[in-house]
Design a protein around this motif. Structure first.
Motif, PDB file in Angstrom:
ATOM      1  N   GLN A 192      20.316  73.052  59.522  1.00 37.08           N
ATOM      2  CA  GLN A 192      20.501  72.139  60.643  1.00 37.08           C
ATOM      3  C   GLN A 192      21.884  71.490  60.623  1.00 37.08           C
ATOM      4  O   GLN A 192      22.465  71.225  61.678  1.00 37.08           O
ATOM      5  CB  GLN A 192      19.405  71.072  60.618  1.00 37.08           C
ATOM      6  N   ALA A 235       9.368  73.599  62.213  1.00 35.16           N
ATOM      7  CA  ALA A 235       8.388  73.127  63.202  1.00 35.16           C
ATOM      8  C   ALA A 235       7.753  71.809  62.750  1.00 35.16           C
ATOM      9  O   ALA A 235       7.542  70.900  63.563  1.00 35.16           O
ATOM     10  CB  ALA A 235       7.315  74.189  63.405  1.00 35.16           C
ATOM     11  N   LYS A 236       7.474  71.700  61.455  1.00 31.42           N
ATOM     12  CA  LYS A 236       6.890  70.455  60.937  1.00 31.42           C
ATOM     13  C   LYS A 236       7.858  69.292  61.094  1.00 31.42           C
ATOM     14  O   LYS A 236       7.448  68.147  61.323  1.00 31.42           O
ATOM     15  CB  LYS A 236       6.512  70.645  59.471  1.00 31.42           C
ATOM     16  N   GLN A 237       9.160  69.596  60.987  1.00 28.29           N
ATOM     17  CA  GLN A 237      10.195  68.567  61.152  1.00 28.29           C
ATOM     18  C   GLN A 237      10.513  68.300  62.623  1.00 28.29           C
ATOM     19  O   GLN A 237      11.364  67.468  62.934  1.00 28.29           O
ATOM     20  CB  GLN A 237      11.470  69.019  60.426  1.00 28.29           C
ATOM     21  N   ARG A 238       9.852  69.039  63.520  1.00 27.09           N
ATOM     22  CA  ARG A 238      10.086  68.937  64.964  1.00 27.09           C
ATOM     23  C   ARG A 238      11.549  69.227  65.315  1.00 27.09           C
ATOM     24  O   ARG A 238      12.138  68.599  66.204  1.00 27.09           O
ATOM     25  CB  ARG A 238       9.665  67.550  65.489  1.00 27.09           C
ATOM     26  N   SER A 239      12.103  70.174  64.612  1.00 29.93           N
ATOM     27  CA  SER A 239      13.483  70.585  64.864  1.00 29.93           C
ATOM     28  C   SER A 239      13.540  71.576  66.019  1.00 29.93           C
ATOM     29  O   SER A 239      12.628  72.392  66.213  1.00 29.93           O
ATOM     30  CB  SER A 239      14.071  71.236  63.602  1.00 29.93           C
ATOM     31  N   ALA A 240      14.619  71.511  66.787  1.00 25.27           N
ATOM     32  CA  ALA A 240      14.813  72.475  67.876  1.00 25.27           C
ATOM     33  C   ALA A 240      15.288  73.817  67.344  1.00 25.27           C
ATOM     34  O   ALA A 240      15.251  74.830  68.055  1.00 25.27           O
ATOM     35  CB  ALA A 240      15.833  71.925  68.871  1.00 25.27           C
ATOM     36  N   SER A 262      15.246  77.282  65.227  1.00 18.79           N
ATOM     37  CA  SER A 262      14.209  78.222  64.802  1.00 18.79           C
ATOM     38  C   SER A 262      14.858  79.522  64.374  1.00 18.79           C
ATOM     39  O   SER A 262      16.029  79.776  64.661  1.00 18.79           O
ATOM     40  CB  SER A 262      13.196  78.491  65.931  1.00 18.79           C
TER      41      SER A 262
END
Length: 278
Positions: free
Chosen positions: A228, A251-256, A258
């Motif tokens: 990131q 996904a658990k970190q709610r990051s855009a 992937s």
């Protein structure tokens, strides 16, 4: 993790595995190949397997996919279950009987076939030669596209920045980081950005992530933080086990951010545009 480390005594000196030796590549593209899809691709990333087939077929190669194929045996092997791994591996040997190259969209699974089956069957004289021949004709997908097909990719996508992640075992055994970098470098609209922890394990390690979840979680936290911070818009990897772990953490970190398999990334960027170097 590596069986050498797993079975070593607590105070044993850990010897780094030797670097992969340069191999001789075929001078011409084969007309037919096998695709060893891997169990993770089959169950979790089927689009990566389909895109690998599309890339190979675009090169004029007929792809055979034995329907009874399954796991390469790596999880059992690296967990110390040698006999169970041997039974699984023996089944795979039976499925790839023709003398065609075996292309694998996973460096760690390709490494199992090419590097570790010899150890697995070292005491079976009647099988050793079969295993040797399989190793000689096994290729990781990016390696095969680059050195056997000699693809020349023509990018049709919008400008973007990507970070490349390579499986640590595939990096050591198969040089997959070099193959991936070379293919991405052919894409005019793609900038590959460097990131900290690039050569380090993502923490998956097959059953390692189950046996040691706290250590695994800390490792993938370091990995995703570095990805990131790199400024990349997307993560690309040639190993779906790593992708499953990294994408789950992101996904658990709610990051855009992937990750996507290299085969799918290459196919989407170059549909109908690649041409062979031969």
């Amino acid at each position: 993790m590596n069986e050498l480390f797993h079975n070593a005594a607590p105070n044993a000196t850990r010897v780094a595995p030797p670097l992969p030796t340069p191999r001789q590549y075929p001078s011409h593209k084969p007309a037919e190949v096998y695709l060893f899809g891997t169990c993770v691709v089959d169950l979790f990333f089927p689009e990566a397997g389909m895109d690998a087939i599309r890339l190979l077929e675009r090169e004029g190669i007929r792809v055979h996919f034995p329907q009874d194929q399954g796991c390469c045996g790596q999880p059992a092997y690296t967990s110390g279950y040698t006999e169970e791994a041997r039974r699984v591996a023996r089944r795979q040997l039976e499925l790839f009987a023709e003398d065609w190259p075996v292309v694998v969209p996973s460096g760690s699974c390709a490494g199992m076939l090419r590097e570790h089956y010899a150890e697995l069957f070292k005491d079976e004289e009647e099988t050793r030669e079969q295993v040797k021949r399989l190793a000689e004709r096994t290729f990781e997908l990016a390696e095969f596209l680059l050195h056997v097909c000699k693809v020349q990719l023509q990018d049709q996508g919008a400008p973007t920045k990507v970070a490349l992640h390579t499986s640590c075992s595939a990096r050591r055994e198969m040089n997959t980081h070099l193959h991936g970098r070379a293919l991405l470098a052919q894409l005019s609209g793609v900038e590959r950005v460097e990131h900290d922890h690039e050569s380090e394990c993502c923490g998956f390690g097959g059953t390692f992530s189950i046996r040691m979840p706290d250590i695994s979680g800390a490792m993938v936290a370091d990995k995703t933080r570095a990805l990131q911070d790199s400024g990349a818009a997307q993560v690309v990897s040639a190993d779906c086990g790593c992708l499953m772990n990294i994408n789950g953490a992101l996904a658990k970190q709610r990051s855009a951010l992937s990750g996507q398999h290299l085969a799918s990334f290459l196919w989407q960027r170059t549909q109908g545009s690649a041409r062979s170097g031969q």
